[in-house]
Scaffold this motif. Sequence first.
Motif, short mmCIF file in Angstrom:
data_model
loop_
_atom_site.label_atom_id
_atom_site.label_comp_id
_atom_site.label_asym_id
_atom_site.label_seq_id
_atom_site.Cartn_x
_atom_site.Cartn_y
_atom_site.Cartn_z
N SER A 110 0.54 7.21 -8.27
CA SER A 110 0.33 8.41 -8.80
C SER A 110 1.63 9.85 -8.59
N GLN A 147 1.24 3.86 -3.33
CA GLN A 147 1.62 5.50 -3.71
C GLN A 147 2.54 6.34 -4.42
N GLN A 190 3.54 16.12 -3.00
CA GLN A 190 3.51 14.64 -3.41
C GLN A 190 4.55 13.84 -2.80
N LEU A 231 4.52 11.02 0.11
CA LEU A 231 5.01 9.55 -0.01
C LEU A 231 5.93 9.26 0.61
N SER A 288 1.46 -1.21 0.05
CA SER A 288 0.07 0.37 0.56
C SER A 288 1.18 1.25 -0.12
N ALA A 289 1.72 1.49 0.55
CA ALA A 289 3.08 2.49 0.75
C ALA A 289 3.84 2.66 -0.33
N ALA A 332 4.23 7.96 4.04
CA ALA A 332 3.76 7.02 4.42
C ALA A 332 4.78 5.58 4.79
#
Length: 308
Positions: free
Chosen positions: A124, A121, A157, A161, A117-118, A164
Amino acid sequence: IAFASPWNAVTRRFDRRHASADLADASVPVGKRDFLVNGWHWHSVVVQYHLSLLARALARDPAPTPESVQRAWAYLWDFSAATLRNTERTLLLPWLEQQLPERHKASVSRLAHLSASAFAQGSSVAATVAALPPAVGGAATGDRPCAPAAAAQLSRQCLALRDALRAEHAHAVALAVPLIAAYVPAAEQERFNQRVLRSMHIGPSRLHLVGMAEVVEASGSGSGGIGGGLAAVRSALSRAFGGDTEQAVPGRVGYGLEGDQRAIFRKRIPWVARSMIPRWRRTLYEPRAGELLCPGSTQAPERSRPLS
């Protein structure tokens, strides 16, 4: 116990506490427990640090050119982070499932979901990097800085990231480090390290080693934002185990991760490889990573000294 999400806070807290519950009776005697998979930890911090550097460069006025940003992104994400993700997915996590008792395998499975999941990211962010527009007017297109609004968005962003990945790695450290030290003998950890090195091949492994040396050196110099990921391990363990790190992780508290990283680096990395780091930095790392990920490389000659 069933949880709605494999990566929510309640699940992570439960997994960490469950991991610490039976360390006293683990198979490796307390006096022989150690954590030797340092490269995975250092590599994770390198990716976080590079995201911070790129975000900082994008916040400058004027911003860097789209070409220089795309070059930095190609190194930090398409190469470095991709290698880290592949190491975790194909080597580290399967190895943990193989080495740890059955009762901890569900936690490892949830860690795999959290890691995926991390890293997802990054897709994007990659799309934003690929479409990064130059500012309007002025010099030739290749020399124009990024459009200010686009640079500011991409900077945010990159930081999101980084955060995360930092949260994922803090959980992974708090969960896996005590378990590895308590259940996996030193000889088996060393065999795993050799498997990782073979998977990277000689050329790429040199690039990764230079990046690790950068963050390790900075961890002892007080440089803001670099050493934080290296120094936060003890606090992560303390939070994971209710504040009593001594009791939760008997023996070598933190297993060497919260100590002087430069001393650990000297101990773990052979002298011959360390002595080549300045050359590899100059001839391999800086040409490929680019100026945005190597700030001050020509103004700071002390960066060329090896960790001897």
